[in-house]
Design an enzyme around this catalytic site. Structure first.
Site, mmCIF file in Angstrom:
data_model
loop_
_atom_site.group_PDB
_atom_site.id
_atom_site.type_symbol
_atom_site.label_atom_id
_atom_site.label_comp_id
_atom_site.label_asym_id
_atom_site.label_seq_id
_atom_site.Cartn_x
_atom_site.Cartn_y
_atom_site.Cartn_z
ATOM 1 N N CYS A 87 -5.140 -9.848 3.222
ATOM 2 C CA CYS A 87 -6.275 -9.021 3.651
ATOM 3 C C CYS A 87 -7.516 -9.804 4.059
ATOM 4 C CB CYS A 87 -6.611 -8.023 2.552
ATOM 5 S SG CYS A 87 -5.313 -6.795 2.348
ATOM 6 N N GLU A 93 -3.812 -6.268 -4.951
ATOM 7 C CA GLU A 93 -2.485 -6.719 -5.358
ATOM 8 C C GLU A 93 -2.614 -7.334 -6.749
ATOM 9 O OE1 GLU A 93 -0.504 -9.146 -2.396
ATOM 10 O OE2 GLU A 93 -1.050 -7.717 -0.847
ATOM 11 N N PHE A 142 -8.193 0.575 -1.152
ATOM 12 C CA PHE A 142 -8.934 -0.519 -1.786
ATOM 13 C C PHE A 142 -8.167 -1.167 -2.935
ATOM 14 C CE2 PHE A 142 -12.012 2.157 0.312
ATOM 15 C CZ PHE A 142 -12.807 1.225 0.960
ATOM 16 N N LEU A 143 -6.878 -0.861 -3.067
ATOM 17 C CA LEU A 143 -6.148 -1.431 -4.201
ATOM 18 C C LEU A 143 -6.088 -2.950 -4.093
ATOM 19 C CD1 LEU A 143 -3.142 -2.427 -3.130
ATOM 20 C CD2 LEU A 143 -2.644 -0.007 -3.250
ATOM 21 N N VAL A 184 0.827 -1.211 0.000
ATOM 22 C CA VAL A 184 0.000 0.000 0.000
ATOM 23 C C VAL A 184 0.859 1.259 0.000
ATOM 24 C CG1 VAL A 184 -1.681 1.320 1.345
ATOM 25 C CG2 VAL A 184 -1.970 -1.140 1.060
HETATM 26 N N1 LIG Z 1 -1.838 -5.517 0.560
HETATM 27 C C1 LIG Z 1 -3.018 -5.117 0.133
HETATM 28 O O1 LIG Z 1 -3.491 -5.529 -0.917
HETATM 29 C C2 LIG Z 1 -3.808 -4.113 0.932
HETATM 30 C C3 LIG Z 1 -4.906 -3.487 0.336
HETATM 31 C C4 LIG Z 1 -5.645 -2.572 1.073
HETATM 32 C C5 LIG Z 1 -5.298 -2.306 2.385
HETATM 33 N N2 LIG Z 1 -4.244 -2.951 2.962
HETATM 34 C C6 LIG Z 1 -3.906 -2.611 4.347
HETATM 35 O O2 LIG Z 1 -2.837 -1.666 4.327
HETATM 36 C C7 LIG Z 1 -1.941 -1.891 5.407
HETATM 37 C C8 LIG Z 1 -0.539 -2.161 4.882
HETATM 38 O O3 LIG Z 1 -0.587 -3.356 4.118
HETATM 39 P P1 LIG Z 1 0.639 -3.819 3.202
HETATM 40 O O4 LIG Z 1 0.189 -5.044 2.479
HETATM 41 O O5 LIG Z 1 1.148 -2.663 2.436
HETATM 42 O O6 LIG Z 1 1.679 -4.217 4.348
HETATM 43 P P2 LIG Z 1 3.183 -4.732 4.170
HETATM 44 O O7 LIG Z 1 3.378 -5.718 5.244
HETATM 45 O O8 LIG Z 1 3.443 -5.095 2.756
HETATM 46 O O9 LIG Z 1 4.055 -3.427 4.484
HETATM 47 C C9 LIG Z 1 4.057 -2.758 5.702
HETATM 48 C C10 LIG Z 1 5.357 -1.974 5.796
HETATM 49 O O10 LIG Z 1 5.305 -1.120 6.945
HETATM 50 C C11 LIG Z 1 6.613 -1.063 7.492
HETATM 51 N N3 LIG Z 1 6.563 -0.542 8.865
HETATM 52 C C12 LIG Z 1 6.172 -1.158 10.016
HETATM 53 N N4 LIG Z 1 6.300 -0.329 11.061
HETATM 54 C C13 LIG Z 1 6.760 0.846 10.581
HETATM 55 C C14 LIG Z 1 7.084 2.098 11.163
HETATM 56 N N5 LIG Z 1 6.941 2.316 12.470
HETATM 57 N N6 LIG Z 1 7.534 3.079 10.369
HETATM 58 C C15 LIG Z 1 7.683 2.890 9.045
HETATM 59 N N7 LIG Z 1 7.384 1.726 8.427
HETATM 60 C C16 LIG Z 1 6.935 0.724 9.188
HETATM 61 C C17 LIG Z 1 7.110 -2.492 7.378
HETATM 62 O O11 LIG Z 1 8.511 -2.579 7.501
HETATM 63 C C18 LIG Z 1 6.593 -2.850 5.966
HETATM 64 O O12 LIG Z 1 7.556 -2.518 4.977
HETATM 65 C C19 LIG Z 1 -2.545 -3.036 6.207
HETATM 66 O O13 LIG Z 1 -3.356 -2.511 7.221
HETATM 67 C C20 LIG Z 1 -3.400 -3.764 5.182
HETATM 68 O O14 LIG Z 1 -4.472 -4.457 5.781
HETATM 69 C C21 LIG Z 1 -3.479 -3.827 2.261
#
Ligand SMILES: NC(=O)c1ccc[n+]([C@@H]2O[C@H](COP(=O)([O-])OP(=O)(O)OC[C@H]3O[C@@H](n4cnc5c(N)ncnc54)[C@H](O)[C@@H]3O)[C@@H](O)[C@H]2O)c1
Length: 446
Positions: free
Chosen positions: A266, A158, A155-156, A11
């Protein structure tokens, strides 16, 4: 505009890059030093179509920077996004420690007004917690800086994340602050040109909207898997049923595909977290519990078919597995159905020859070196010396195999199609046995 994004995962990295692409100056901050160093060298930590050239171009143009320095990043942005992970806690509720750690850090370093925007998927009421955490950290150092907190769930999808980010279906802005709403409207204006996609609401409704959307999608999948299991038992073909119901516009053709269960980072965690939120408010969310239970059972479906075909004895069999990622066009294997299948195959004494166009590095990282797992360079190579083929992920490259050639390779001449991708007739005409999900015609193989 000047933007800071905490988190460079699916995200954060995609959001930061797309905001830079339309001309903003973006600083992405992450605590993972290796990831940040890699990004600064142009190494993209995830596979996401279209992302790599966009990161490189914007990084090269100086509009997109990566750092581990939270203080400098906070000093940069007028808008500060929180896009860090919210993994499940032991009891299934969303673990907010990363979100609140960022909030604390913002409070410790903020020196001029900013709008803090939460993009992570979080329980209802988190915006209040973020606000209180920032305020407490500001107060602890005697600072008085104006800030707003808004909820802007993401809402993206992957596999299509860049496209979804550049052309969103909707932009949910949860805030009661006209200033925050106005700032986000301006930031999102380039993605909002043909018609207004911004839906403004209160923070709690925005937070629940995200969970409700994912729960609805997960429900569609579990519903279809339930129908598939009924179809299998009564001798009907779920693919016919799918076409039959999808033509009703109230139902629609989207997202009603049966399969080996939903995975990814998710749906499983969000359904669980929402169920937990409901329980904390004394409401037993019966549909959500059923959605989860159906999915858990469905993840064992492919092994059940394989085991049944081999009379309960798969020990010593070699199984070709096509697809490891939880869905096509990503290398993400979090909660992937392939993981359940592989664990069951190995527990039963089978060996695996696997191919995935993008997820083999990730699979190697997860499973490590083991004698009963061989990664193969191509779909065909996975068939060499295999008894059976299981298709788990519907990558386009798996769409039209040469079934005649396959029949010459597979010792037990059997195909398990976890996505109902193949025509059963085409497979059977080549002399292979065919099993799909919810295709009652396969009962005759029993
Ligand atoms: N992956 C998806 O398709 C998607 C879609 C919509 C929403 N979301 C939501 O978005 C959020 C992030 O998901 P994601 O898939 O991108 O997660 P991810 O696990 O791919 O990435 C999270 C990143 O945050 C970093 N991080 C953790 N603590 C940190 C801090 N204190 N400062 C800076 N960086 C920090 C981690 O090192 C990691 O690189 C989640 O809540 C998820 O539910 C994800």
């Amino acid at each position: 505009m000047r933007v800071t994004v905490f988190g460079t995962g699916y995200v954060g990295l995609v959001t930061g890059t797309c905001l830079a692409e339309v001309g903003n100056h973006v600083v992405c901050v992450d605590i993972d030093q290796a990831k940040v160093e890699g990004l600064n060298r142009g190494v993209i930590p995830i596979y996401e179509p279209g992302l790599e050239p966009m990161v490189r171009a914007n990084h090269g143009a100086g509009r997109l920077r990566f750092t581990t320095d939270a203080a400098a990043a906070i000093a940069h942005g007028d808008t500060i996004f929180i896009a860090v992970g919210t993994p499940p806690d032991e009891d299934g509720s969303a673990d907010l420690q990363y979100v609140l750690a960022v909030a604390r850090s913002i409070g410790e370093h903020l020196s001029r007004p900013a709008v803090v925007v939460n993009k992570s998927t979080v329980p209802v009421g988190t915006a209040d917690k973020v606000r209180a955490t920032i305020a407490a950290a500001l107060a602890a150092r005697g600072a008085d800086v104006a800030f707003e907190v808004a909820s802007n769930p993401e809402f993206l999808k992957e596999g299509a994340a860049v496209n979804d980010c550049m052309r969103p279906d909707r932009i949910i802005v949860g805030s009661r602050s006209p200033r925050a709403v106005e700032q986000l409207r301006r930031l999102y204006a380039p993605f909002n040109r043909s018609h207004d996609r911004v839906v403004v609401m209160d923070e709690r409704s925005a937070e629940l909207t995200k969970y409700a959307a994912n729960a609805m999608l997960a429900t569609k999948i579990s519903f279809m898997n339930e129908m598939a299991n009924i179809a299998e038992r009564v001798g009907a073909d779920i693919e016919m049923v799918r076409h039959g119901i999808g033509s009703d516009p109230r139902i629609g053709h989207h997202f009603i595909y049966p399969g080996p269960g939903y995975g990814g980072s998710c749906f499983p965690k969000d359904v669980q977290a929402l169920e937990r939120i409901a329980r904390q408010h004394d409401y037993p969310a019966r549909i959500l519990a059923a959605v989860e239970a159906v999915n858990d059972a469905q993840k064992g479906k492919l092994f059940e078919l394989i085991s049944r075909h081999f009379g309960g004895d798969v020990a010593g069999k070699t199984i070709a597995v096509w697809g490891l990622a939880f869905k096509p066009n990503t290398d993400d294997m979090r909660e992937a159905p392939s993981r359940t299948l592989l664990a069951q195959l190995w527990a039963a004494g089978a060996r695996v020859r696997a191919h995935d166009p993008e997820a083999m590095d990730e699979a190697a990282r997860i499973f490590g070196e083991r004698d009963d797992l061989v990664f193969c360079d191509s779909p065909d190579a996975a068939l060499e010396g295999a008894d059976a083929l299981v298709l788990v992920t519907e990558w386009k490259a798996f769409n039209s195999p040469d079934f005649q050639a396959m029949a010459g390779r597979l010792r037990a001449r059997v195909v398990f199609d976890g996505r109902n991708l193949f025509s059963p007739d085409a497979v059977e005409e080549a002399g292979l046995a065919y099993y799909g999900i919810g295709r009652g015609r396969t009962l005759r193989h029993d």
